[in-house]
Design a protein around this motif. Structure first.
Motif, PDB file in Angstrom:
ATOM      1  N   TYR A   1       3.933  -6.274  -6.967  1.00  9.68           N
ATOM      2  CA  TYR A   1       3.273  -6.824  -5.392  1.00  9.68           C
ATOM      3  C   TYR A   1       4.618  -7.091  -5.178  1.00  9.68           C
ATOM      4  O   TYR A   1       5.612  -7.891  -5.303  1.00  9.68           O
ATOM      5  CB  TYR A   1       2.470  -7.945  -5.776  1.00  9.68           C
ATOM      6  CG  TYR A   1       1.196  -7.733  -6.153  1.00  9.68           C
ATOM      7  CD1 TYR A   1      -0.043  -7.380  -5.551  1.00  9.68           C
ATOM      8  CD2 TYR A   1       0.952  -8.229  -7.734  1.00  9.68           C
ATOM      9  CE1 TYR A   1      -0.848  -6.741  -6.131  1.00  9.68           C
ATOM     10  CE2 TYR A   1      -0.215  -7.249  -8.612  1.00  9.68           C
ATOM     11  CZ  TYR A   1      -0.945  -6.598  -7.394  1.00  9.68           C
ATOM     12  OH  TYR A   1      -2.561  -6.651  -8.703  1.00  9.68           O
ATOM     13  N   GLU A   2       4.887  -6.164  -3.724  1.00  2.00           N
ATOM     14  CA  GLU A   2       6.204  -6.328  -3.521  1.00  2.00           C
ATOM     15  C   GLU A   2       5.610  -7.452  -1.829  1.00  2.00           C
ATOM     16  O   GLU A   2       4.395  -7.558  -1.851  1.00  2.00           O
ATOM     17  CB  GLU A   2       6.566  -5.709  -2.427  1.00  2.00           C
ATOM     18  CG  GLU A   2       6.830  -4.075  -3.107  1.00  2.00           C
ATOM     19  CD  GLU A   2       7.473  -2.792  -2.628  1.00  2.00           C
ATOM     20  OE1 GLU A   2       7.331  -2.769  -1.118  1.00  2.00           O
ATOM     21  OE2 GLU A   2       8.219  -1.514  -3.539  1.00  2.00           O
ATOM     22  N   CYS A   3       6.697  -8.298  -1.093  1.00  2.11           N
ATOM     23  CA  CYS A   3       6.280  -8.934  -0.004  1.00  2.11           C
ATOM     24  C   CYS A   3       7.207  -8.133   0.614  1.00  2.11           C
ATOM     25  O   CYS A   3       8.814  -7.655   0.532  1.00  2.11           O
ATOM     26  CB  CYS A   3       6.418 -10.524  -0.619  1.00  2.11           C
ATOM     27  SG  CYS A   3       8.250 -10.938  -0.950  1.00  2.11           S
TER      28      CYS A   3
ATOM     29  N   LYS B   1       1.852  -3.942 -12.619  1.00  2.00           N
ATOM     30  CA  LYS B   1       1.908  -3.952 -11.227  1.00  2.00           C
ATOM     31  C   LYS B   1       2.762  -4.437 -10.593  1.00  2.00           C
ATOM     32  O   LYS B   1       3.067  -5.764 -10.956  1.00  2.00           O
ATOM     33  CB  LYS B   1       0.892  -4.664 -11.005  1.00  2.00           C
ATOM     34  CG  LYS B   1      -1.437  -3.730 -11.600  1.00  2.00           C
ATOM     35  CD  LYS B   1      -1.534  -4.002 -10.788  1.00  2.00           C
ATOM     36  CE  LYS B   1      -3.188  -3.667 -11.783  1.00  2.00           C
ATOM     37  NZ  LYS B   1      -4.470  -4.606 -10.619  1.00  2.00           N
TER      38      LYS B   1
ATOM     39  N   GLY C   1       9.014 -11.029  -4.893  1.00  2.00           N
ATOM     40  CA  GLY C   1       8.059  -9.468  -5.320  1.00  2.00           C
ATOM     41  C   GLY C   1       7.527 -10.488  -6.224  1.00  2.00           C
ATOM     42  O   GLY C   1       7.530 -11.261  -7.308  1.00  2.00           O
TER      43      GLY C   1
ATOM     44  N   ARG D   1      -2.622  -9.782  -0.363  1.00  2.00           N
ATOM     45  CA  ARG D   1      -1.253  -9.584  -0.874  1.00  2.00           C
ATOM     46  C   ARG D   1      -0.669  -9.504   0.370  1.00  2.00           C
ATOM     47  O   ARG D   1      -0.565  -9.273   1.459  1.00  2.00           O
ATOM     48  CB  ARG D   1      -1.267  -8.291  -0.968  1.00  2.00           C
ATOM     49  CG  ARG D   1      -2.212  -7.746  -2.501  1.00  2.00           C
ATOM     50  CD  ARG D   1      -1.968  -6.315  -2.895  1.00  2.00           C
ATOM     51  NE  ARG D   1      -3.254  -5.460  -2.168  1.00  2.00           N
ATOM     52  CZ  ARG D   1      -2.380  -3.509  -2.219  1.00  2.00           C
ATOM     53  NH1 ARG D   1      -1.013  -3.370  -1.846  1.00  2.00           N
ATOM     54  NH2 ARG D   1      -3.268  -3.274  -1.887  1.00  2.00           N
ATOM     55  N   ALA D   2       0.452  -9.850   0.244  1.00  2.00           N
ATOM     56  CA  ALA D   2       1.514  -9.878   0.324  1.00  2.00           C
ATOM     57  C   ALA D   2       2.499  -8.288   1.009  1.00  2.00           C
ATOM     58  O   ALA D   2       3.196  -8.217   1.935  1.00  2.00           O
ATOM     59  CB  ALA D   2       3.487 -10.577   0.105  1.00  2.00           C
ATOM     60  N   GLY D   3       1.776  -7.378   0.566  1.00  2.00           N
ATOM     61  CA  GLY D   3       2.609  -6.203   0.657  1.00  2.00           C
ATOM     62  C   GLY D   3       2.247  -5.341  -0.475  1.00  2.00           C
ATOM     63  O   GLY D   3       1.176  -5.184  -0.412  1.00  2.00           O
ATOM     64  N   ARG D   4       3.219  -4.324  -0.352  1.00  2.00           N
ATOM     65  CA  ARG D   4       2.456  -2.939  -1.034  1.00  2.00           C
ATOM     66  C   ARG D   4       2.294  -3.566  -2.492  1.00  2.00           C
ATOM     67  O   ARG D   4       3.455  -4.077  -2.965  1.00  2.00           O
ATOM     68  CB  ARG D   4       3.453  -1.752  -0.830  1.00  2.00           C
ATOM     69  CG  ARG D   4       2.692  -0.485  -0.893  1.00  2.00           C
ATOM     70  CD  ARG D   4       3.957   0.356  -0.084  1.00  2.00           C
ATOM     71  NE  ARG D   4       4.635   0.667  -1.724  1.00  2.00           N
ATOM     72  CZ  ARG D   4       5.891   1.911  -1.704  1.00  2.00           C
ATOM     73  NH1 ARG D   4       5.090   3.174  -1.082  1.00  2.00           N
ATOM     74  NH2 ARG D   4       6.444   1.868  -2.281  1.00  2.00           N
ATOM     75  N   MET D   5       1.581  -2.683  -3.126  1.00  2.00           N
ATOM     76  CA  MET D   5       1.997  -3.253  -4.442  1.00  2.00           C
ATOM     77  C   MET D   5       2.172  -1.114  -5.362  1.00  2.00           C
ATOM     78  O   MET D   5       1.383  -0.427  -4.580  1.00  2.00           O
ATOM     79  CB  MET D   5       0.451  -3.207  -5.456  1.00  2.00           C
ATOM     80  CG  MET D   5       0.078  -3.508  -6.729  1.00  2.00           C
ATOM     81  SD  MET D   5      -0.061  -1.813  -7.679  1.00  2.00           S
ATOM     82  CE  MET D   5      -2.056  -2.242  -7.459  1.00  2.00           C
ATOM     83  N   TRP D   6       2.504  -0.900  -5.985  1.00  2.00           N
ATOM     84  CA  TRP D   6       3.034   0.034  -7.122  1.00  2.00           C
ATOM     85  C   TRP D   6       2.972  -0.330  -8.089  1.00  2.00           C
ATOM     86  O   TRP D   6       3.500  -1.963  -9.000  1.00  2.00           O
ATOM     87  CB  TRP D   6       4.261   0.429  -6.528  1.00  2.00           C
ATOM     88  CG  TRP D   6       5.470   0.242  -6.646  1.00  2.00           C
ATOM     89  CD1 TRP D   6       5.761  -0.475  -5.478  1.00  2.00           C
ATOM     90  CD2 TRP D   6       6.418   0.009  -7.433  1.00  2.00           C
ATOM     91  NE1 TRP D   6       7.075  -1.348  -5.897  1.00  2.00           N
ATOM     92  CE2 TRP D   6       7.708  -0.882  -7.052  1.00  2.00           C
ATOM     93  CE3 TRP D   6       6.247   0.700  -9.268  1.00  2.00           C
ATOM     94  CZ2 TRP D   6       8.684  -0.827  -7.961  1.00  2.00           C
ATOM     95  CZ3 TRP D   6       7.484   0.022  -9.355  1.00  2.00           C
ATOM     96  CH2 TRP D   6       8.525  -0.715  -9.127  1.00  2.00           C
ATOM     97  N   ALA D   7       2.066   0.811  -9.133  1.00  2.00           N
ATOM     98  CA  ALA D   7       2.407   0.622 -10.675  1.00  2.00           C
ATOM     99  C   ALA D   7       3.088   1.318 -11.453  1.00  2.00           C
ATOM    100  O   ALA D   7       3.122   2.839 -10.876  1.00  2.00           O
ATOM    101  CB  ALA D   7       0.765   0.495 -11.024  1.00  2.00           C
TER     102      ALA D   7
ATOM    103  N   ALA E   1       4.153 -12.802  -4.308  1.00  2.00           N
ATOM    104  CA  ALA E   1       3.161 -11.919  -3.319  1.00  2.00           C
ATOM    105  C   ALA E   1       1.618 -11.094  -3.648  1.00  2.00           C
ATOM    106  O   ALA E   1       1.330 -10.888  -2.548  1.00  2.00           O
ATOM    107  CB  ALA E   1       4.412 -10.677  -3.633  1.00  2.00           C
TER     108      ALA E   1
ATOM    109  N   MET F   1       1.784   4.895  -9.254  1.00  2.00           N
ATOM    110  CA  MET F   1       0.106   4.486  -8.340  1.00  2.00           C
ATOM    111  C   MET F   1       1.237   3.792  -6.850  1.00  2.00           C
ATOM    112  O   MET F   1       2.097   2.472  -7.543  1.00  2.00           O
ATOM    113  CB  MET F   1      -0.336   3.945  -9.454  1.00  2.00           C
ATOM    114  CG  MET F   1      -1.856   3.352  -8.533  1.00  2.00           C
ATOM    115  SD  MET F   1      -1.984   1.913  -7.831  1.00  2.00           S
ATOM    116  CE  MET F   1      -2.684   0.667  -9.273  1.00  2.00           C
TER     117      MET F   1
END
Lengths: 336, 336, 336, 336
Positions: free
Chosen positions: A252-254, A250, A236, A273-279, B223, D277
């Motif tokens: 960024y998950e992989c 932010k 990530g 992106r390799a996966g979901r993002m969250w903040a 990621a 988010m």
């Protein structure tokens, strides 16, 4: 009630006085500055605070429990040592001292006198950096492989000091806070617009063992302010943009499940992106107040400051090594 | 009508065939690849194109005026040299060759045989980079002090080659295109997640004389995809974010009139910019087509390609020096 | 030295006291609030300021030249009228009054008594809105066809008032400041999460003649704060994002020369912009201080406030019309 | 193998032919267009496809199972009806027909003849809109209170049709797809730069019962492309920016636990978000291909298209109502 005295009432001193004045359980009892005109400014804002032209008066004042040093860097070591030796708790503006020898002496004295010694690495106390530390500790992005920071500002504020000690120091302090192990060597390059003067642009690489590298770029010749850090983990990536009001941090998950088959790997060529993002939502609050409250808590309870003398010393050692490497155009300098 | 033959029909080859096939005045007459299954794919898409398993067949074909080489890097040097010596114009995928010796031999042969030799540094042909070159040439931001590029991707696409030769090469080619003078030394650091393997994260610093420094970070363990470049001039800063669809290129001006008085300087502490910002409108268009058309133009008119053999050679030299410096943890490597 | 008295020391009052206290040539001499606990808070911060539970005491005080009203909206009209009739200059928080009748009475009284009457439409005094006004006046984007504003916040701060009077009012005030002519009708729609309560989401359209339309969306049920305005001119578009620290105001130009031939028009299908973009540097500074200084300037020189009673009255008329239209599900309400 | 015939080979037709040609199990067998020069273009790209100047030839061709209509809107109703009555499955470009009467007739005929009838609301088939639908269905943001869309483009592409039927239609189709219940009334306002011509800027409000409102702004006089949608739920907000390559869809959560105490509520005044988010990773892929594959799947299996005739009919009814309301300056028009 803890009595606080602040030495140095230039650019940062007033912010420190304001922060401590609004910290519960604290009374700012004295302000020292060599310049009478600065003391006059302090008097207008805080009529009841004692004034002193000589820092010694403040350091020897029995009403003062804790000394806060906000003078120029060249006097940090001497004043802080005098404070500690006078039995005061001491908070020092970054850098802790101008040389690692001075910083080491300070750390030793504070340990011997059992006084709190803390360096004001303010960014460590932002909710963004605290949150990043928790994200890293949670294992959400795996082990940290890369820390890459860019920090620019719009003016050569301290040409005599150079951008390394003035700006890069912030990111080195953040790295020291986030990363547990020690770098083995430092390689640095840079540029001075005036030949022979301290650098105005620097690139500093901290070489940790085989699985980690950190890099800081600082530049105060910029026409736009940038404060971007990318922290690359094994699974990530954290992107920290201190100027983004909405999404400062932010993640960024992989997806570990993802990159197995050829089609998924092919998709990564054109994807973003390799996966979901969250903040995460960050606490609203001023880092300086958090820092001031933390110092007072350590004075009261004897807890170890997050940015204690040891961390201040480590950062000074890195700065010294970077300076040496810079003069040798990037030749790595080993840290013992 | 110029006859083109393409050697290598793996990942990038089909894009090259498509681009040349749609270039006016060009006929793609042959495709070579050792793998029959790749030739079958080519046949479905272009039934009329001649196929060859042996690249020699294509190189010796009198119907072919220009050879395009899109094989893996290890065969670039040999195939390109064979093409030039057979009297063909040659376009080679980046890098021009695996070693600077091979690249130099190629440059010499092309000069001797008076054939066009060009390397496909595709990013040089984007409207963004072309616009940046014009902005720099116009003097709008003054002399370039700093070029700082970050390029990350989502997968270790070529672990055997490493991120230096696979990703960093793009930014080195852009720097070569934008900057006229030559760096004196290279310092590089990096990290491999598999001990002993080529690096997955690299930091490369190009040390120009006293007034310029360039730095490239490449990382394919990310990621999130990032492609951000900051170009710092003496009186302005260009920010180039290749993933921003709206404002890929931003020019931040500084107002020379500005930073005179103390109050203006003080304002720069809390401000985000030193002056106006503007973003040019960029031409819509695919860089690969622009590149293909430029190669054909040079074949037809004898003009010097923007990314000629010399520039391909310089970039290979920088890559070699970076590789050596990397193995020495940042020790600077001089460029003759 | 102008003596200022502030009525209402709740959420906004302290900000106003602070702003006037730091305005040169001004002395904040009295604060009035019905709640003794709020007066106690004022006393701690400003020990020398006179306190009054009854606003009348302050209004009748001969040491007070200018009265600043920061009470809840329901008392604005009455207190402001009392202030004007007592011969004071008056600054009123938005909205100027709860009804257009009250607002009109106030305007008439201020004219008769020749006193400054100003409404605190704070956003008008931001450097962003001032800059936009200058850009529009310069003709850089041609005549304004469209003003489209979105403003969301994170909580129903005043459920008894509704989002129309609490949030949408800011954008209506900005529109009033930027646009010279008057809308002919208002159409508004909205939603209340509690049946029968004032709205929590509103859409307000101001219908100007044939060549202009303005629309405001306000919503305080949002989980993210948004403050985005698009101003569409005949030959350019201004995008104003109040939360963007770097590029709050962006001007997108269109190239009049551009859209002639079919190929250029076709390119516009896939392009993101019609021309160059630029973003002015904005003055650093707090709008509230600018507003306070402007009010004092008008008190001293007799100049007409940028947000005078007339503009306050216009905005109240639009709010009333929007409220009526809302209750009729968008039926347009004519403005005389 | 399903035989497809495409009527209309202007701007969108070639994209449809390309999409169906690459859909497994499909053969594009005929293209019809009144203009011989368009047929010539089709012939160059697809030499084996039958050509027809008269759409009737294609409709009556027994080798054609499914007819795709990409002519101008005025002929949609008639051609689609002819297709259905000839026993073909039919896909129509948006809008389904020019009038709701035509659309209703089409729906009735398709039901009677048991043929697939689908309208190409392309945006419904983007991975962004599909993901939003799943997020809404998951309850992650609670019931939808607000849907607010802004869509601008850079040119008046179809001045004879107007921006309502050309651009706003996309967002109405998205709303129809995301929201299960039907609006009770429509209120619309707008502006035409040529007096009497169809509008170039429109604001359309869909009034659902008491707990939902939707608003669409479309404008093709803009100098910058914008495609932003805010979807406000009872406990979260979705922001969809179609031009953001990295974070097209963002979900802003609100923490229900949060807003209890006064201090937390006060913090919301100065904060930018109410909670965390996150942004889902979206599938890479072209909406048009997804749409084409979905149509073929419905032809083969008899499944109900996501954008079936009924949804096409609803959107046409909303467009008609908006048009009527526009002519009455926002007066709400009831939908039966």
């Amino acid at each position: 009630m803890i009595g606080v005295g602040v030495i140095g009432y230039g650019y940062w001193g007033p912010n420190l006085v304001r922060s401590f004045a609004s910290t519960p359980g604290v009374e700012v009892r004295a302000v020292a500055d060599r310049r009478p005109e600065r003391l006059a400014v302090a008097h207008t804002a805080y009529p009841e605070v004692r004034l002193a032209e000589d820092a010694r008066d403040l350091i020897e004042d029995p009403a003062i429990d804790a000394v806060v040093i906000a003078t120029s860097a060249s006097s940090h070591g001497e004043l802080a040592l005098a404070g500690v030796e006078a039995g005061k708790h001491v908070l020092v503006e970054k850098p802790l001292a101008e040389t690692s020898d001075d910083a080491a002496r300070l750390v030793e004295a504070a340990a011997r006198r059992q006084r709190a010694l803390m360096v004001d690495h303010t960014f460590v106390y932002t909710s963004a950096v605290q949150e990043i530390r928790e994200i890293v500790a949670s294992g959400a992005v795996g082990g940290i492989l890369l820390h890459d920071a860019v920090r620019t500002s719009l003016h050569r504020f301290h040409p005599e000091t150079g951008v390394l000690w003035d700006l890069a120091v912030h990111d080195l302090a953040i790295i020291d806070h986030l990363v547990a192990d020690a770098p083995a060597a430092v390689s640095a390059t840079g540029l001075s617009i005036e030949p022979g003067a301290p650098p105005d642009i620097v690139h500093v690489t901290l070489l940790f063992g085989e699985r980690r590298i950190a890099h800081v770029q600082a530049n105060w010749l910029s026409a736009v302010k940038l404060r971007r850090t990318v922290i690359g983990g094994e699974c990530g990536t954290i992107v920290y943009d201190d100027l983004d009001p909405l999404e400062k941090v932010k993640v960024y998950e992989c997806s570990p499940a993802l990159a197995r088959d050829a089609a998924s790997i092919e998709a990564l060529r054109v994807d973003f992106r390799a996966g979901r993002m969250w903040a995460p939502r960050l606490q609203v609050g001023e880092a300086l107040r958090v820092m001031a409250a933390h110092f007072i808590e350590c004075v009261e309870t004897g807890c170890r400051p997050r940015t204690d003398g040891e961390s201040g010393l480590r950062v000074v050692r890195w700065l010294e090594a970077a300076q040496l490497s810079l003069s040798r155009r990037g030749e790595p300098v080993r840290l013992s």
